[in-house]
Write a protein that holds these residues in place. Structure first.
Motif: not given
Length: 73
Positions: A14, A21, A49, A52-53, A55-57, A59-60, A63
């Motif tokens: 991650c 990114k 977590e 999830l993908s 990418q979702d991680a 994004d999380d 945030q």
């Protein structure tokens, strides 16, 4: 022991994905995620977590860090 190893590998991945990114080095990404509680989030929420993908991680993480004072969006 195996779960701890898997968690470390996941968190490392991650950090690398976050760095990619936002065009950061892994060291910069680690420092940012540490400062703005992203690593704490990954550790505490690993069970959900890691399902999830990546990418979702990422994004999380974006945030979570933003809500803790981070400026990367």
């Amino acid at each position: 022991m195996e779960e701890t190893k898997n968690k470390v590998i996941y968190i490392d991945y991650c950090i690398s994905a976050f760095a990619d990114k936002y065009d950061l080095t892994n060291k910069q990404a680690y420092a940012y995620l540490s400062r703005f509680k992203g690593l704490e989030f990954l550790d505490e929420c690993y069970e959900a977590e890691h399902l999830l993908s990546i990418q979702d991680a990422v994004d999380d993480l974006t945030q979570i860090c933003k809500s803790n004072g981070g400026a990367i969006e």
